[in-house]
Enzyme design. Structure first.
Site, mmCIF file in Angstrom:
data_model
loop_
_atom_site.group_PDB
_atom_site.id
_atom_site.type_symbol
_atom_site.label_atom_id
_atom_site.label_comp_id
_atom_site.label_asym_id
_atom_site.label_seq_id
_atom_site.Cartn_x
_atom_site.Cartn_y
_atom_site.Cartn_z
ATOM 1 N N ASP A 35 -6.674 6.925 -8.488
ATOM 2 C CA ASP A 35 -5.258 7.212 -8.737
ATOM 3 C C ASP A 35 -4.499 5.966 -9.188
ATOM 4 O O ASP A 35 -5.097 4.938 -9.479
ATOM 5 C CB ASP A 35 -4.609 7.880 -7.518
ATOM 6 N N LYS A 57 -0.874 10.034 -8.933
ATOM 7 C CA LYS A 57 0.452 10.635 -8.887
ATOM 8 C C LYS A 57 1.475 9.526 -8.790
ATOM 9 O O LYS A 57 1.273 8.517 -8.113
ATOM 10 C CB LYS A 57 0.579 11.596 -7.724
ATOM 11 N N MET A 170 5.046 1.715 1.636
ATOM 12 C CA MET A 170 5.799 2.857 1.082
ATOM 13 C C MET A 170 7.254 2.821 1.547
ATOM 14 O O MET A 170 7.844 3.861 1.858
ATOM 15 C CB MET A 170 5.162 4.185 1.516
HETATM 16 N N1 SAH Z 1 -4.468 2.373 1.837
HETATM 17 C C1 SAH Z 1 -3.553 1.450 1.246
HETATM 18 C C2 SAH Z 1 -2.125 1.868 1.422
HETATM 19 C C3 SAH Z 1 -1.777 3.182 0.773
HETATM 20 S S1 SAH Z 1 -0.113 3.630 0.945
HETATM 21 C C4 SAH Z 1 -3.819 0.043 1.809
HETATM 22 O O1 SAH Z 1 -4.581 -0.108 2.762
HETATM 23 O O2 SAH Z 1 -3.301 -0.911 1.243
HETATM 24 C C5 SAH Z 1 0.587 3.045 -0.536
HETATM 25 C C6 SAH Z 1 1.486 1.863 -0.276
HETATM 26 O O3 SAH Z 1 0.698 0.718 -0.029
HETATM 27 C C7 SAH Z 1 2.379 1.474 -1.423
HETATM 28 O O4 SAH Z 1 3.551 2.249 -1.460
HETATM 29 C C8 SAH Z 1 2.674 0.029 -1.093
HETATM 30 O O5 SAH Z 1 3.648 -0.070 -0.091
HETATM 31 C C9 SAH Z 1 1.366 -0.425 -0.511
HETATM 32 N N2 SAH Z 1 0.504 -1.078 -1.490
HETATM 33 C C10 SAH Z 1 -0.768 -0.747 -1.815
HETATM 34 N N3 SAH Z 1 -1.287 -1.625 -2.694
HETATM 35 C C11 SAH Z 1 -0.320 -2.524 -2.942
HETATM 36 C C12 SAH Z 1 -0.234 -3.688 -3.746
HETATM 37 N N4 SAH Z 1 -1.242 -4.103 -4.521
HETATM 38 N N5 SAH Z 1 0.911 -4.400 -3.734
HETATM 39 C C13 SAH Z 1 1.952 -4.014 -2.972
HETATM 40 N N6 SAH Z 1 1.924 -2.933 -2.195
HETATM 41 C C14 SAH Z 1 0.812 -2.190 -2.157
#
Ligand code: SAH
Length: 476
Positions: A35, A57, A170
């Site tokens: 995604d 999405k 998020m």
């Molecule tokens: N499973 C993921 C999180 C998924 S929720 C993890 O462990 O990182 C999605 C949220 O993660 C985004 O809205 C943002 O807040 C954060 N996120 C994921 N990758 C990111 C990145 N490279 N830089 C900043 N925020 C990130």
């Protein structure tokens, strides 16, 4: 065969932050679901036959509903395929990994999960923020800022009281609520806060403020999702630990040709750049009815082609002893070395192509073997030449969006330059004029100059020299 589904934590974005196990599974996969948060560069690790399925999405613009994604994954696995579901960060950190995993096992399919580096920890590290620190924070809390409904509120009172580092994922659309609620529940308005957007990626951007000021800071810097919001004294350590954003080529995207050894790619990554590798060149095959018996002379134009030519003789069930009557001629030092390595002394050796006088040769019985750029130079002199060129670019081409993202192009050989430019559309060639193209040597320069595209030359043919030149250009 029972299908297998692997949930892979892809890490926060930088491709090398993938685990070894995840890399292996990606290479083995028959179908990969990914995604928006996944760095598309990771998909280059997949095999050519792997099906890539975008179920991305955007916020508020649901592309494929979650239930549909799960149904699709299950369907593919039931066909007996090895299916990978790529999740950003770690699959179990707000990634719905738990739900998807349970659905898979309930469908009696083979399931496994490969943990990944969560953005909540790894993303902060790339912004110079350690999530814990003996002097400042002895615990951390990773919280979703996606506040589902009024009556599903966070426990602000307890969150405001905790001494540990708070990381909101998020949370961008709720930034004002989050900061107001925490201040309302007596968290110090002076608490350092940072926001990190697209952590570990070329577009990484970090802003720093306090609980009181961060909303304004974020607004004026136009910080958007995906971002991490981090609160606590650990934010101050960014002054000392901000290694990534201070790398000389941070924020730059450089396109390089594919090589097995990835020497330049690694040097560029270490200088902070993000790298786009061109697709691998594929080999051209000698046609089955091509026999060399009618030839009296073979002129080798570059070293790599010597080896590929011999490989192709073997493929077509011919061998080098059938060439006893054939004179070998080499152009260039490396070509001579490659022919010597076959145990053969060339009958004639030339330093450069311009030393070779085509007009004095028997064209019908001479075969030229070498990369297309050399062959083209010869064809300009005589269109009737016999030739074999072992390389061809695979059809998967660079698209316009990919080229738009690129700041620099590095094309170290005329071969790389020739194949890169060969099939580019007029629009793409025009785009090249706005990019900085790094080359080595006059022959390569000429390929671009013929199309009125300016290039930069490195001083010496070494990785260091190229990197230094790029840094110099960057400062300009
Ligand atoms: N499973 C993921 C999180 C998924 S929720 C993890 O462990 O990182 C999605 C949220 O993660 C985004 O809205 C943002 O807040 C954060 N996120 C994921 N990758 C990111 C990145 N490279 N830089 C900043 N925020 C990130």
């Amino acid at each position: 065969m029972k299908g297998q589904i692997t949930l892979i934590g892809a890490g926060p974005g930088e491709p090398e932050l993938l685990t070894l196990k995840a890399l292996r599974k990606l290479k083995e996969a028959d179908a990969v679901f990914y995604d928006r948060l996944i760095n598309q560069d990771l998909l280059n690790y997949c095999s050519d036959s792997c099906e890539l399925i975008d179920v991305g999405k955007k916020p508020k613009e649901h592309k494929v509903p979650q239930s549909e994604i799960e149904a699709l994954i299950i369907k593919k696995a039931k066909e007996g395929k090895r299916v990978v579901r790529l999740k950003s960060g770690d699959p179990y950190v707000f990634g719905r990994g738990g739900e998807e995993g349970r659905n898979i096992t309930e469908n009696d399919l083979d399931f496994e999960v490969i943990p990944g580096i969560t953005s909540a920890i790894g993303g902060l590290a790339y912004a110079g923020i350690p999530i814990t620190h003996r002097d400042f924070s002895s615990s951390f809390h990773v919280i979703t800022g996606h506040l589902k409904s009024e009556n599903n509120q966070l426990d602000w009172k307890n969150l405001a009281k905790t001494e540990g580092t708070l990381v909101f994922l998020m949370g961008m659309s709720e930034l004002e609520t989050i900061t107001n609620q925490l201040m309302k529940h007596q968290k110090s308005k002076d608490t350092p806060v940072a926001i990190v957007r697209w952590a570990t990626r070329k577009d990484q951007k970090t802003v720093v403020g306090t609980l009181e000021t961060i909303c304004d800071v974020a607004k004026s810097a136009q910080m958007t999702s995906p971002s991490l919001i981090v609160m606590g004294e650990v934010v101050t350590q960014r002054d000392y630990l901000n290694f990534y954003e201070s790398r000389p080529l941070f924020g730059k995207r450089v396109m390089v040709p594919f090589t097995e050894k990835k020497g330049m790619t690694h040097h560029l990554i270490d200088a902070g750049a993000s790298v786009l590798e061109l697709p691998k060149l594929t080999k051209n095959f000698l046609s089955q009815n091509f026999t060399i018996e009618s030839m009296k002379e073979i002129v080798f134009l570059d070293g790599e082609s010597v080896k590929l030519f011999i490989d192709q003789l073997i493929e077509t069930k011919q061998d080098i002893r059938q060439l006893q009557h054939v004179a070998f001629v080499t152009i260039g030092h490396h070509t001579k070395v490659a022919v010597n390595a076959l145990g053969i002394l060339p009958s004639e050796v030339f330093e450069t192509l311009s030393d070779y006088d085509l007009s004095k040769k028997e064209i019908e019985t001479t075969l030229f073997v070498g990369e297309k750029s050399y062959i083209d130079q010869l064809k300009e002199l005589n269109n009737q030449i016999n030739y074999y060129s072992p390389f061809e670019m695979i059809s998967q081409e660079l698209n316009e969006e990919e080229l738009d993202e690129v700041d620099y192009l590095y094309l170290p050989s005329s071969k790389a330059a020739y194949y890169f430019i060969k099939d580019l559309s007029k629009e793409m060639l025009e785009k090249l004029i706005t990019k900085k193209i790094m080359v080595m040597g006059e022959v390569t320069s000429k390929i671009f100059e013929d199309k009125n595209i300016p290039v930069i030359q490195s001083e010496r043919p070494s990785f260091e020299s190229v990197i230094n030149k790029l840094i110099e250009e960057d400062i300009k």
